[in-house]
Design a protein around this motif. Structure first.
Motif, mmCIF file in Angstrom:
data_model
loop_
_atom_site.group_PDB
_atom_site.id
_atom_site.type_symbol
_atom_site.label_atom_id
_atom_site.label_comp_id
_atom_site.label_asym_id
_atom_site.label_seq_id
_atom_site.Cartn_x
_atom_site.Cartn_y
_atom_site.Cartn_z
ATOM 1 N N ALA A 185 -15.656 17.169 63.735
ATOM 2 C CA ALA A 185 -15.163 18.379 63.083
ATOM 3 C C ALA A 185 -14.420 18.004 61.805
ATOM 4 O O ALA A 185 -13.763 16.961 61.723
ATOM 5 C CB ALA A 185 -14.230 19.137 64.023
ATOM 6 N N MET A 186 -14.522 18.871 60.797
ATOM 7 C CA MET A 186 -13.895 18.593 59.507
ATOM 8 C C MET A 186 -12.372 18.466 59.642
ATOM 9 O O MET A 186 -11.758 17.632 58.983
ATOM 10 C CB MET A 186 -14.266 19.683 58.499
ATOM 11 C CG MET A 186 -13.783 19.392 57.106
ATOM 12 S SD MET A 186 -14.381 17.834 56.404
ATOM 13 C CE MET A 186 -16.073 18.200 56.121
ATOM 14 N N GLU A 187 -11.758 19.266 60.497
ATOM 15 C CA GLU A 187 -10.303 19.189 60.685
ATOM 16 C C GLU A 187 -9.897 17.810 61.211
ATOM 17 O O GLU A 187 -8.913 17.230 60.759
ATOM 18 C CB GLU A 187 -9.809 20.274 61.652
ATOM 19 C CG GLU A 187 -9.900 21.680 61.095
ATOM 20 C CD GLU A 187 -11.299 22.278 61.223
ATOM 21 O OE1 GLU A 187 -12.136 21.730 61.978
ATOM 22 O OE2 GLU A 187 -11.571 23.274 60.526
ATOM 23 N N ASP A 191 -16.196 15.539 48.205
ATOM 24 C CA ASP A 191 -17.638 15.355 48.361
ATOM 25 C C ASP A 191 -18.047 15.554 49.817
ATOM 26 O O ASP A 191 -19.055 16.184 50.116
ATOM 27 C CB ASP A 191 -18.068 13.963 47.902
ATOM 28 C CG ASP A 191 -17.959 13.788 46.400
ATOM 29 O OD1 ASP A 191 -17.841 14.810 45.688
ATOM 30 O OD2 ASP A 191 -17.976 12.629 45.948
ATOM 31 N N CYS A 192 -17.235 15.022 50.717
ATOM 32 C CA CYS A 192 -17.519 15.158 52.138
ATOM 33 C C CYS A 192 -17.453 16.625 52.556
ATOM 34 O O CYS A 192 -18.318 17.117 53.276
ATOM 35 C CB CYS A 192 -16.510 14.331 52.926
ATOM 36 S SG CYS A 192 -16.734 14.422 54.685
ATOM 37 N N GLY A 248 -20.260 21.810 53.994
ATOM 38 C CA GLY A 248 -20.516 23.227 53.743
ATOM 39 C C GLY A 248 -21.975 23.495 53.439
ATOM 40 O O GLY A 248 -22.540 24.490 53.877
ATOM 41 N N ARG A 249 -22.629 22.601 52.709
ATOM 42 C CA ARG A 249 -24.047 22.768 52.366
ATOM 43 C C ARG A 249 -24.928 22.669 53.601
ATOM 44 O O ARG A 249 -25.955 23.311 53.697
ATOM 45 C CB ARG A 249 -24.487 21.690 51.372
ATOM 46 C CG ARG A 249 -24.196 22.015 49.949
ATOM 47 C CD ARG A 249 -24.989 21.097 49.037
ATOM 48 N NE ARG A 249 -24.733 19.696 49.322
ATOM 49 C CZ ARG A 249 -23.853 18.930 48.680
ATOM 50 N NH1 ARG A 249 -23.121 19.449 47.726
ATOM 51 N NH2 ARG A 249 -23.700 17.673 48.974
ATOM 52 N N ASN A 250 -24.515 21.842 54.551
ATOM 53 C CA ASN A 250 -25.334 21.627 55.734
ATOM 54 C C ASN A 250 -25.104 22.691 56.799
ATOM 55 O O ASN A 250 -25.592 22.568 57.915
ATOM 56 C CB ASN A 250 -25.050 20.245 56.337
ATOM 57 C CG ASN A 250 -25.464 19.149 55.388
ATOM 58 O OD1 ASN A 250 -26.347 19.356 54.555
ATOM 59 N ND2 ASN A 250 -24.831 18.001 55.493
ATOM 60 N N GLY A 251 -24.325 23.722 56.490
ATOM 61 C CA GLY A 251 -24.091 24.794 57.431
ATOM 62 C C GLY A 251 -23.173 24.396 58.571
ATOM 63 O O GLY A 251 -23.221 24.965 59.649
ATOM 64 N N ASN A 252 -22.325 23.418 58.356
ATOM 65 C CA ASN A 252 -21.399 22.969 59.381
ATOM 66 C C ASN A 252 -20.338 24.036 59.587
ATOM 67 O O ASN A 252 -19.600 24.384 58.675
ATOM 68 C CB ASN A 252 -20.763 21.640 58.947
ATOM 69 C CG ASN A 252 -19.908 21.033 60.031
ATOM 70 O OD1 ASN A 252 -19.559 21.681 61.010
ATOM 71 N ND2 ASN A 252 -19.588 19.777 59.856
ATOM 72 N N ALA A 260 -16.639 23.270 58.660
ATOM 73 C CA ALA A 260 -16.249 23.000 57.277
ATOM 74 C C ALA A 260 -15.192 24.006 56.845
ATOM 75 O O ALA A 260 -15.267 25.182 57.188
ATOM 76 C CB ALA A 260 -17.458 23.099 56.351
ATOM 77 N N PRO A 261 -14.168 23.570 56.125
ATOM 78 C CA PRO A 261 -13.119 24.492 55.706
ATOM 79 C C PRO A 261 -13.646 25.532 54.722
ATOM 80 O O PRO A 261 -14.544 25.258 53.939
ATOM 81 C CB PRO A 261 -12.087 23.570 55.044
ATOM 82 C CG PRO A 261 -12.846 22.353 54.654
ATOM 83 C CD PRO A 261 -13.967 22.222 55.642
ATOM 84 N N ARG A 262 -13.065 26.725 54.760
ATOM 85 C CA ARG A 262 -13.508 27.811 53.898
ATOM 86 C C ARG A 262 -12.854 27.728 52.516
ATOM 87 O O ARG A 262 -13.346 28.275 51.560
ATOM 88 C CB ARG A 262 -13.196 29.149 54.535
ATOM 89 C CG ARG A 262 -13.917 29.317 55.864
ATOM 90 C CD ARG A 262 -14.040 30.756 56.245
ATOM 91 N NE ARG A 262 -14.447 31.056 57.588
ATOM 92 C CZ ARG A 262 -15.456 30.562 58.258
ATOM 93 N NH1 ARG A 262 -16.202 29.656 57.735
ATOM 94 N NH2 ARG A 262 -15.744 30.937 59.476
ATOM 95 N N SER A 263 -11.711 27.055 52.418
ATOM 96 C CA SER A 263 -11.054 26.917 51.114
ATOM 97 C C SER A 263 -11.183 25.472 50.647
ATOM 98 O O SER A 263 -11.529 24.585 51.416
ATOM 99 C CB SER A 263 -9.573 27.290 51.230
ATOM 100 O OG SER A 263 -8.930 26.388 52.106
ATOM 101 N N ARG A 264 -10.865 25.243 49.375
ATOM 102 C CA ARG A 264 -10.914 23.885 48.844
ATOM 103 C C ARG A 264 -9.851 23.051 49.535
ATOM 104 O O ARG A 264 -8.704 23.462 49.651
ATOM 105 C CB ARG A 264 -10.663 23.903 47.345
ATOM 106 C CG ARG A 264 -11.802 24.548 46.581
ATOM 107 C CD ARG A 264 -11.478 24.614 45.131
ATOM 108 N NE ARG A 264 -11.681 23.303 44.538
ATOM 109 C CZ ARG A 264 -11.442 23.044 43.267
ATOM 110 N NH1 ARG A 264 -11.007 23.979 42.466
ATOM 111 N NH2 ARG A 264 -11.645 21.845 42.791
ATOM 112 N N THR A 265 -10.221 21.886 50.006
ATOM 113 C CA THR A 265 -9.299 21.014 50.722
ATOM 114 C C THR A 265 -9.375 19.627 50.128
ATOM 115 O O THR A 265 -10.435 19.173 49.740
ATOM 116 C CB THR A 265 -9.674 20.952 52.216
ATOM 117 O OG1 THR A 265 -9.737 22.281 52.719
ATOM 118 C CG2 THR A 265 -8.646 20.173 53.001
ATOM 119 N N CYS A 266 -8.246 18.978 50.076
ATOM 120 C CA CYS A 266 -8.185 17.639 49.500
ATOM 121 C C CYS A 266 -7.157 16.826 50.254
ATOM 122 O O CYS A 266 -6.204 17.356 50.790
ATOM 123 C CB CYS A 266 -7.795 17.745 48.025
ATOM 124 S SG CYS A 266 -7.561 16.176 47.230
#
Length: 177
Positions: free
Chosen positions: A106-108, A144-145, A150-154, A157-163
């Motif tokens: 998971a992205m988190e 980039d990750c 987000g492109r792969n429909g995960n 993936a966070p909905r806002s820009r995260t860094c």
């Protein structure tokens, strides 16, 4: 036991750094370095009864000396501390593995692990004069990750820009700044 070594070299006016049994002595010339290496070896082996590994003992310019991942460089204002090139390479490789698309978590969780690593790394190397571009490189890797997730429909993936916040570089929502 090595405190005796410290006392002796302080009394002689040498500039040196020691961590456990790893010692770096800084002198002005190669001839002085050879003399100090001979004196240090004699002190350690004869007086303190310790073995010196001759294969690991060497004389090298201060700019190539590395101690615990730190290196040294010269400026007009004096000697400064830097992150050694090998430590940079290891950090970049670790960040690449943490942001790899092949690691299906998971992205988190990925961001949490990346933040842990970067916070620890930055804490360890806080004394180094690190270029600001390092924070931007780390941030770009995480972005980039996130974009690829987000492109792969995960769904994770966070909905806002995260860094990842590394102490320098851009400040975006969600990075704890």
């Amino acid at each position: 036991m090595l405190d005796d070594f410290d006392q002796e070299f302080w009394a002689r006016g040498h500039r040196f750094v020691r961590y456990a049994d790893d010692i770096r002595v800084f002198v002005k010339s190669k001839r002085a370095a050879e003399r100090v290496l001979e004196q240090g070896t004699r002190l350690l082996e004869q007086r303190l009864k310790l073995r010196v590994n001759q294969a690991k003992s060497s004389i090298a310019p201060a700019t190539t000396a590395v101690l615990l991942g730190f290196g040294f460089f010269f400026t007009t204002s004096g000697v400064k501390i830097r992150v050694a090139p090998k430590a940079w390479q290891r950090a970049k490789a670790r960040i690449r593995s943490l942001t790899s698309r092949r690691w299906s978590v998971a992205m988190e969780y990925r961001i949490m692990r990346l933040n842990q690593y970067v916070r620890g790394w930055m804490g360890y190397f806080r004394l180094a004069d690190t270029p600001a571009s390092s924070g931007i490189w780390m941030s770009g890797s995480a972005v980039d990750c996130a974009k690829s997730a987000g492109r792969n429909g995960n769904a994770s993936a966070p909905r806002s820009r995260t860094c990842v916040h590394s102490g320098s570089g851009p400040t975006w929502p969600g990075n704890g700044a």
